[in-house]
Scaffold this motif. Structure first.
Motif, PDB file in Angstrom:
ATOM      1  N   LEU A   1      13.540  10.246   9.106  1.00  0.00           N
ATOM      2  CA  LEU A   1      14.002   8.886   8.771  1.00  0.00           C
ATOM      3  C   LEU A   1      12.848   8.047   8.232  1.00  0.00           C
ATOM      4  CD1 LEU A   1      16.497   8.113  11.646  1.00  0.00           C
ATOM      5  CD2 LEU A   1      16.979   8.048   9.204  1.00  0.00           C
ATOM      6  N   GLY A   2      11.666   8.197   8.817  1.00  0.00           N
ATOM      7  CA  GLY A   2      10.493   7.488   8.306  1.00  0.00           C
ATOM      8  C   GLY A   2      10.145   7.920   6.897  1.00  0.00           C
ATOM      9  N   THR A   3      10.285   9.211   6.620  1.00  0.00           N
ATOM     10  CA  THR A   3      10.006   9.737   5.280  1.00  0.00           C
ATOM     11  C   THR A   3      10.990   9.183   4.259  1.00  0.00           C
ATOM     12  OG1 THR A   3       9.052  11.751   6.183  1.00  0.00           O
ATOM     13  CG2 THR A   3       9.825  11.862   3.907  1.00  0.00           C
ATOM     14  N   VAL A   4      12.266   9.146   4.622  1.00  0.00           N
ATOM     15  CA  VAL A   4      13.281   8.603   3.714  1.00  0.00           C
ATOM     16  C   VAL A   4      13.033   7.113   3.480  1.00  0.00           C
ATOM     17  CG1 VAL A   4      15.748   8.107   3.460  1.00  0.00           C
ATOM     18  CG2 VAL A   4      15.007  10.365   4.242  1.00  0.00           C
ATOM     19  N   ALA A   5      12.693   6.375   4.540  1.00  0.00           N
ATOM     20  CA  ALA A   5      12.410   4.944   4.390  1.00  0.00           C
ATOM     21  C   ALA A   5      11.182   4.720   3.506  1.00  0.00           C
ATOM     22  CB  ALA A   5      12.204   4.294   5.754  1.00  0.00           C
ATOM     23  N   LEU A   6      10.128   5.491   3.735  1.00  0.00           N
ATOM     24  CA  LEU A   6       8.926   5.382   2.908  1.00  0.00           C
ATOM     25  C   LEU A   6       9.251   5.692   1.454  1.00  0.00           C
ATOM     26  CD1 LEU A   6       5.877   5.217   2.383  1.00  0.00           C
ATOM     27  CD2 LEU A   6       5.715   7.611   3.095  1.00  0.00           C
ATOM     28  N   GLY A   7       9.977   6.772   1.224  1.00  0.00           N
ATOM     29  CA  GLY A   7      10.371   7.123  -0.140  1.00  0.00           C
ATOM     30  C   GLY A   7      11.235   6.053  -0.775  1.00  0.00           C
ATOM     31  N   GLY A   8      12.150   5.478  -0.008  1.00  0.00           N
ATOM     32  CA  GLY A   8      13.009   4.413  -0.537  1.00  0.00           C
ATOM     33  C   GLY A   8      12.214   3.183  -0.937  1.00  0.00           C
ATOM     34  N   VAL A   9      11.279   2.772  -0.084  1.00  0.00           N
ATOM     35  CA  VAL A   9      10.425   1.618  -0.423  1.00  0.00           C
ATOM     36  C   VAL A   9       9.601   1.936  -1.661  1.00  0.00           C
ATOM     37  CG1 VAL A   9       8.460   0.233   0.357  1.00  0.00           C
ATOM     38  CG2 VAL A   9      10.355   0.675   1.911  1.00  0.00           C
TER      39      VAL A   9
END
Length: 193
Positions: free
Chosen positions: A44-52
């Motif tokens: 989830l942190g990876t997806v959030a980082l990628g999204g930002v």
């Protein structure tokens, strides 16, 4: 804090994940339960980082000639989404289990079965995932805020918007398992950006 300590000495911050899993399993959770929460937290942190990174880098593609870097950021985001979806899909884990048996790692099948069972508890909980994703986004924005505050403390006059451009890119680059805790990679990429 123990996890953060171990992140500093192993590639791609996996040492901290291992320490968190072992620590949580000692305090009552099974290792499969602890590992499933750490895996989901990381994804989830990876997806959030990628999204930002996808959103914050988009306006700067032409200005800073970041077309190739943007392609990498989009690929990172898509890979994160695919991996998150894959760990929640029982067929993917079954395929992984068959592959492991073929290459002589069949002894890990019971552990993978236990992990799959724990991950099954998360399937279909869209509201929980949305709430966790929002928390992960807040964490990523706070990461950028820390850089803004350090720049101000050092008397640097850099617009805050610029940090939204380079901090997510830097975080994506540092998350690649090519050095211990991103040392050297972080500094080189930071100077370049």
């Amino acid at each position: 804090h123990v996890g953060l300590f171990f992140n500093n000495f192993l590639p791609a911050n996996v040492g901290g994940d291992l320490a968190r899993t072992l620590d949580a399993s000692r305090s009552g959770s099974s290792r499969a339960t602890a590992l499933s929460t750490v895996v989901l937290d990381r994804l989830l942190g990876t997806v959030a980082l990628g999204g930002v990174a996808v959103v914050s880098t988009l306006p700067a593609i032409d200005r800073f000639h970041l077309a190739a870097a943007y392609g990498g950021v989009v690929a990172f985001f898509v890979l994160g989404v695919v991996m998150l979806r894959a760990v929640l899909e029982p067929r993917v884990l079954a395929t992984l289990e068959r592959f492991m048996a073929r290459v002589g790692l069949g002894r890990f099948s019971p552990a993978l079965d236990a992990l799959s069972g724990r991950l099954a508890a998360f399937r279909g909980q869209r509201r929980l995932f949305l709430e966790l994703f929002v928390v992960a986004l807040v964490v990523q924005v706070m990461r950028i805020g820390v850089h803004v505050l350090f720049a101000q403390a050092l008397g640097l006059h850099v617009p805050a918007a610029y940090f939204f451009l380079f901090v997510p890119l830097l975080a994506v680059i540092v998350s690649l398992p090519i050095s211990l805790n991103g040392i050297g990679v972080r500094e080189g990429a930071g100077i370049l950006l």
